[in-house]
Design an enzyme around this catalytic site. Structure first.
Site, PDB file in Angstrom:
ATOM      1  N   SER A 133       0.829  -1.196   0.000  1.00 35.06           N
ATOM      2  CA  SER A 133       0.000   0.000   0.000  1.00 35.06           C
ATOM      3  C   SER A 133       0.870   1.255   0.000  1.00 35.06           C
ATOM      4  CB  SER A 133      -0.886  -0.020   1.239  1.00 35.06           C
ATOM      5  OG  SER A 133      -1.675   1.120   1.245  1.00 35.06           O
ATOM      6  N   GLY A 134       0.594   2.139  -0.919  1.00 34.83           N
ATOM      7  CA  GLY A 134       1.351   3.394  -0.984  1.00 34.83           C
ATOM      8  C   GLY A 134       2.574   3.309  -1.881  1.00 34.83           C
ATOM      9  N   THR A 138      -1.691   2.530  -7.929  1.00 36.38           N
ATOM     10  CA  THR A 138      -2.808   3.223  -8.558  1.00 36.38           C
ATOM     11  C   THR A 138      -2.302   4.332  -9.469  1.00 36.38           C
ATOM     12  OG1 THR A 138      -4.111   2.694  -6.633  1.00 36.38           O
ATOM     13  CG2 THR A 138      -4.974   4.388  -8.067  1.00 36.38           C
ATOM     14  N   ASN A 183      -1.044   5.506   3.168  1.00 36.02           N
ATOM     15  CA  ASN A 183      -1.294   6.184   1.905  1.00 36.02           C
ATOM     16  C   ASN A 183      -2.511   7.090   2.076  1.00 36.02           C
ATOM     17  OD1 ASN A 183      -1.874   6.922  -0.701  1.00 36.02           O
ATOM     18  ND2 ASN A 183      -1.812   4.851  -1.548  1.00 36.02           N
ATOM     19  N   SER A 186      -5.457   5.660  -0.350  1.00 37.08           N
ATOM     20  CA  SER A 186      -5.280   4.216  -0.497  1.00 37.08           C
ATOM     21  C   SER A 186      -6.537   3.578  -1.095  1.00 37.08           C
ATOM     22  CB  SER A 186      -5.001   3.633   0.877  1.00 37.08           C
ATOM     23  OG  SER A 186      -4.847   2.253   0.777  1.00 37.08           O
ATOM     24  N   SER A 187      -6.340   2.747  -2.111  1.00 34.62           N
ATOM     25  CA  SER A 187      -7.490   2.053  -2.701  1.00 34.62           C
ATOM     26  C   SER A 187      -7.929   0.967  -1.730  1.00 34.62           C
ATOM     27  CB  SER A 187      -7.101   1.394  -4.015  1.00 34.62           C
ATOM     28  OG  SER A 187      -6.176   2.177  -4.708  1.00 34.62           O
ATOM     29  N   GLY A 411      -1.647  -4.445  -2.290  1.00 30.33           N
ATOM     30  CA  GLY A 411      -0.418  -5.208  -2.121  1.00 30.33           C
ATOM     31  C   GLY A 411      -0.403  -5.897  -0.772  1.00 30.33           C
ATOM     32  N   GLU A 413      -0.050  -6.733   2.861  1.00 21.69           N
ATOM     33  CA  GLU A 413      -0.259  -5.776   3.941  1.00 21.69           C
ATOM     34  C   GLU A 413       0.088  -6.401   5.286  1.00 21.69           C
ATOM     35  OE1 GLU A 413      -3.422  -2.530   3.046  1.00 21.69           O
ATOM     36  OE2 GLU A 413      -4.224  -3.731   4.674  1.00 21.69           O
TER      37      GLU A 413
END
Ligand SMILES: Nc1ncnc2c1ncn2[C@@H]1O[C@H](COP(=O)(O)OP(=O)(O)O)[C@@H](O)[C@H]1O
Ligand SMILES: [Mg+2]
Length: 1039
Positions: A133-134, A138, A183, A186-187, A411, A413
């Site tokens: 993440s981050g 995206t 993030n 973050s999605s 991703g 985590e």
């Protein structure tokens, strides 16, 4: 070593471009030099087994803002956490159609390469973007989409598709992204997007699959995190009227679902601006105004649900304490308020075929409320994705279309407390890793085997064992979880943990507190189980697993929602769901199944990989946290990836494809090879000078070990292209001949033309010089050209510099040759201008001018006071009508007074001054003393008029003295002598009779006697009797 070999080729190509864009070249070469920090492709890393060298290369490039590096065809991307100037349109152009290895690594190179592979090989492609993440997944997917939207041809039908594809992003992000600790954007859902291209390569459609939205975020956020962006956007950006209709207040702190993370605002994101972006995007992707309204109603109701509170009665019954919220909810969701209130506090059970209603406890009511909020939000999100899909759907069926898929999925985590969500996410990453292994490592190895090529086996970790641990039927964690959820009787998270221990104890990748050794025990709580993922160990806390997997919504709540008159909710809560007694799939199983489908989709496509790395946890630019990066390099399997690349072959192609592409490089294979394909390839590569260690020939494919071999071949082809075009050799020969003929003909003609022009020019110059030498001679053949030229130049110059007004006296000085003509022209021009001027003159003005002209004729250079009079207008009369006595007018009768003026008359003897009026009619003038006409002077009898040459106003009208009626000469004085004399002379038609005397005027006194007036200059005007009986007039001197 490789970059050294590539340089001359690249330089030659740059030189070609140089002609067209010199400036760009300088920039580009600087860029390329900069791009050579470290190695652009890890395959070129000397010490390719060393993780330290790997990370050092990443770091060196990162320091120079070179965030992209390849491992063969895999792109490694390090999040720069700052805007880089590498995503502009010119950059896109730079990567368009350029061979992958030719230019510095970039996300655009991957995009372009994938696109071209789709076009040339007609095979569906996918780009898998992974990373934690981050790390920038995206962002990478957005860059890819943008690249296609900008560079691909557009299809007329679908001109707006690119726009819709791009616009769907902010909408999805508003509803599906949130700020997390890692993030700010973050999605919180997985996304797989297909972009469909038609046979011309124009994007014509799109489709999105969404995975596992993190619904728990709707009702709870960890400290420092936020709920989904849309809530804050609505409150911050929504107009006052909108908020009133939604019964909302602007302050997010008022909403229980927004206060948990204690983080209402973000410094990096403007909710207000994003709100505007979203509201603009919704209509673009096909949302009607009504749909937007309904959607916002739902978003608002989620907030109101969060503020719905319960109380506990004396007998333990639960009731709602915030009736206003129920009122708002009923209005916004379009449901019956009392039914909703009832459903939030009671549950419906079916026991032995009978329906029963039982009250909920306080806690149960709270969780029923939260479950409703999650269900409403989650299903609305799914509806939103469907809606976007309708907008992106392929409208016209297009033959021969192909697809590029983009996978941007959460991703790996690892948080401090990991729950069900992390379990699912990490499971997903295990599957993706498995796919990566499937598609690259294993398939690579297998391919070598089937091709009969020997190679050293690469040791890699096959994570199938972990995937099985999670997903295996009846034995895997998901199955056990489902079982526990369905088991009648008392079930809880801890009993689930016990079941896991029973079933999985001893598995090498599974540990719990109970099963662990002393050392591990210390870092695990009793409620946790640990999985040893391919990427590392993660402890999962079982708390909430059952609930989240159940994801159940009380049936009576579903019933209430089914009856909503909000179309979106109607769509989300189907009647069949309530009637259908079959238990819906559990959340984990649903996820597992959707992952299986995703794997199938991805398997059917040619994959490319983007591996994203996060350089630090602080979202800071320029910081490279080595520990963090090493961890990611490890679990992304990058070292393994590199080992495989180096151990094996960088490139392979089927013989026919290879031969087809490169056959022009060898005379034996060009234009066609008629023997066996493998022999053809063999002949070709030996002609190209491939060394034995650089390649191998399999059964149906050629394998090339190093990328550089391929670069060189590609470059040779590129160099040859202009020669060969894409035509056969015969055709080419013909073409070449034709081209040569046309070319030589054309060149010859051009050369002849040039020579002729040069000859003419030389001749001209010679004539000119000669003409100059003979310029003073008579017009003759030697100087005719020169003189003509002089004339021509003068006239041309004259034409541009003619005077523009009558008063402008400038005139270009003519060369002697044309002096006469010039003078003629000047006069003609002047006359012309005067004529034009006169035509424009009004009658009044014309009369004035004529009188002035006459005055000028009479007095100019004759009388001192004339110049003063020029600027003063002549008046029609100096006497007003009423100044003339009525009796006089009557006496005159038909003879109208044309002009009148006051004068002084001097007696001829004694020169006594007497004031009189002098009136002019058309045929005579009269001297009037108030009411009496004293003297009449017929113009016809008038003999002349005398004035002095000085500035006085004295004048004499000469009349015949023998005629009694006329009474002889008259001596008068008038202050407007020029005007008066001019008018009088003109009327009497006696202009030539005006006589200007310098010293004195003689006049007739009766009976042959003469009088004399002497004129002298003095300091002031004086008229008086002088010596010898003369009248002395002293005129003022004029300076
Ligand atoms: N290529 C890039 N250039 C500049 N900033 C980036 C880039 N990639 C990521 N970022 C920054 O990092 C943040 C997180 O990236 P994002 O793609 O949302 O991560 P992920 O999807 O992997 O969780 C972005 O909001 C952006 O600020
Ligand atoms: Mg993301």
């Amino acid at each position: 070593p490789l970059t050294g070999q590539m340089r001359p080729l690249r330089a030659s190509r740059i030189q070609e471009k140089q002609k067209s864009c010199g400036m760009r070249l300088v920039m580009e070469s600087a860029l390329t030099a900069r791009d050579r920090v470290g190695v652009q492709d890890f395959v070129l890393l000397e010490n390719y087994n060393s993780e330290a060298a790997f990370i050092e290369n990443l770091r060196r490039r990162f320091r120079e803002n070179l965030i992209y590096t390849y491992i063969g065809s895999v792109l490694v991307s390090v999040n720069p956490y700052k805007e880089l100037e590498i995503y502009s349109k010119p950059q896109m152009e730079r990567y368009r159609g350029v061979s992958f290895y030719e230019i510095s690594p970039h996300i655009y190179a991957v995009s372009d390469n994938t696109y071209r592979a789709m076009r040339t090989e007609r095979k569906d492609q996918c780009i898998l973007i992974s990373g934690e993440s981050g790390a920038g997944k995206t962002e990478a997917s957005k860059k890819i989409l943008l690249y296609y939207a900008v560079t691909c041809p557009t299809n007329d039908h679908m001109a707006a598709l690119g726009d819709r594809l791009l616009q769907s992003n902010p909408v999805l992000e508003a509803f599906g992204n949130a700020k997390t600790l890692r993030n700010d954007n973050s999605s919180r859902f997985g996304k797989y997007m297909d972009v469909q291209f038609d046979f011309r390569g124009a994007p014509v459609g799109g489709h999105i699959l969404n995975y596992l939205l993190e619904k728990s975020r709707v009702v709870h956020q960890n400290h420092g995190e936020r709920n989904f962006h849309i809530f804050y956007q609505l409150l911050d950006g929504g107009e006052d009227d909108l908020l009133i209709t939604l019964d909302l207040e602007r302050n997010p702190q008022k909403y229980q679902y927004l206060v948990k993370g204690n983080c209402p605002r973000l410094s990096s994101v403007s909710d207000k601006n994003n709100w505007k972006v979203v509201m603009k995007a919704l209509p673009v992707i096909g949302f009607t105004e009504e749909e937007v309204q309904k959607l916002l109603n739902i978003i608002a109701s989620v907030l109101h649900l969060g503020n719905t509170q319960f109380g506990e009665g004396e007998e333990g019954e639960t009731y709602i304490t915030t009736e206003t919220q129920i009122h708002h909810l009923s209005k916004l969701m379009g449901v019956d308020g009392s039914a909703l209130g009832e459903a939030l506090t009671h549950k419906k059970l079916t026991a032995k075929g009978e329906e029963m209603i039982s009250p909920l406890s306080f806690e149960q009511a709270l969780s029923a409320r939260d479950a409703l909020a999650k269900a409403v939000y989650g299903r609305t999100f799914t509806w939103l994705v469907e809606k976007i899909n309708q907008s992106l759907a392929l409208k016209v069926h297009s033959k021969g279309s192909s697809v590029i898929g983009l996978l941007d999925i959460y991703g790996f985590e690892v948080l401090q407390h990991n729950s069900f969500e992390q379990f699912c996410i990490n499971y997903c990453n295990e599957k993706l890793q498995q796919l990566f292994i499937e598609l690259t490592l294993r398939s690579e190895q297998e391919e070598y085997e089937t091709e009969g090529i020997a190679w050293e086996t690469v040791q890699y970790f096959d994570n199938k064992i972990i995937c099985d641990l999670i997903e295996e039927k009846h034995k895997g964690i998901i199955s056990i979880l489902d079982e526990e959820c369905l088991r009648p009787g008392e079930t809880c998270d801890v009993s689930f943990l016990e079941k896991l221990e029973d079933a999985l104890g001893g598995h090498p990748h599974f540990v719990t507190h109970k099963l662990a050794n002393g050392k591990t025990r210390r870092v695990m709580s009793r409620e946790e189980f640990r999985l040893l993922h391919y990427a590392g160990e993660v402890n999962y806390n079982v708390n909430g697993f059952l609930d989240k997997n159940n994801d159940s919504l009380n049936r009576n709540l579903k019933e209430v929602m089914c009856q909503s008159d909000n179309q979106i909710l109607q769509h989300c809560f189907r009647r069949e769901e309530v009637i259908d007694q079959k238990r819906p799939e559990m959340a984990a199983t649903q996820f597992k199944n959707s992952l299986m489908k995703l794997m199938e989709i991805l398997m059917s496509k040619e994959p490319s990989y983007v591996r994203c790395i996060k350089p630090n946890d602080a979202k800071q630019p320029g910081r490279f946290d080595e520990v963090l990066v090493r961890h990611q390099v490890k679990y992304l399997g990058l070292m393994e990836n590199l080992r495989v690349r180096r151990a094996g072959f960088a490139y392979r192609r089927r013989f026919e494809a290879f031969l087809q592409r490169y056959k022009p490089l060898c005379p034996e294979t060009w234009p066609n090879w008629h023997g066996r394909l493998s022999d053809g390839v063999s002949t070709l590569v030996s002609h190209l000078g491939y060394k034995p260690e650089e390649y191998k020939l399999g059964r149906s494919k050629i394998f090339i070990r190093f990328p550089k071999t391929l670069f060189t071949t590609e470059d040779a082809l590129e160099a040859k292209k202009p020669e060969i075009g894409c035509l056969g050799v015969l055709y080419m020969h013909v073409c070449v001949c034709v081209v040569i003929v046309i070319q030589s003909g054309w060149r010859g003609m051009k050369a002849r033309r040039r020579a002729k022009r040069r000859r003419q020019a030389a001749e001209l110059i010679r004539r000119f010089i000669k003409g100059f030498i003979y310029r003073h001679e008579e017009y003759c053949p030697e100087n005719e050209y020169f003189l003509d030229h002089v004339r021509y130049s003068f006239l041309k110059n004259l034409r541009q510099n003619l005077p523009k007004s009558v008063l402008d006296k400038n005139w270009p000085t003519p060369p002697p040759l044309v002096a006469e003509a010039s003078e003629h022209l000047r006069r003609m021009h002047m006359r012309n201008m005067t004529l034009k001027y006169c035509r424009r003159v009004q009658p009044e003005w014309k009369k004035q001018m004529m009188q002035k002209v006459e005055a000028s004729k009479i007095f100019k250079d004759q009388k001192d006071s004339y110049p003063q009079s020029v600027g003063r207008l002549f008046l029609d009369s100096r006497l007003e009508r009423e100044q003339i006595n009525l009796k006089v007018v009557q006496t005159l009768g038909n003879d109208k007074v044309q002009y009148g003026v006051s004068v002084i008359k001097y007696d001829r003897r004694g020169f006594k001054p007497r004031p009189r009026q002098l009136l002019l009619t058309n045929t005579f003038a009269v001297l009037v003393d108030r009411t009496k006409i004293k003297q009449r002077m017929d113009y016809s009898a008038m003999r002349g008029i005398s004035v002095s040459s000085l500035s006085d106003g004295v004048f004499v009208v000469h009349m015949p003295s023998e005629d009694n009626k006329q009474k002889g000469d008259v001596v008068l004085h008038c202050s407007h002598v020029i005007e008066l004399v001019t008018k009088l002379a003109m009327m009497a038609n006696k202009v030539s009779y005006v006589n200007i005397s310098p010293g004195s005027i003689r006049f007739a006194v009766a009976r042959g006697k003469e009088g004399i007036i002497d004129f002298v200059r003095g300091s002031e005007l004086k008229v008086a009797k002088g010596k010898r009986g003369h009248l002395l007039v002293v005129s003022q001197r004029l300076y």
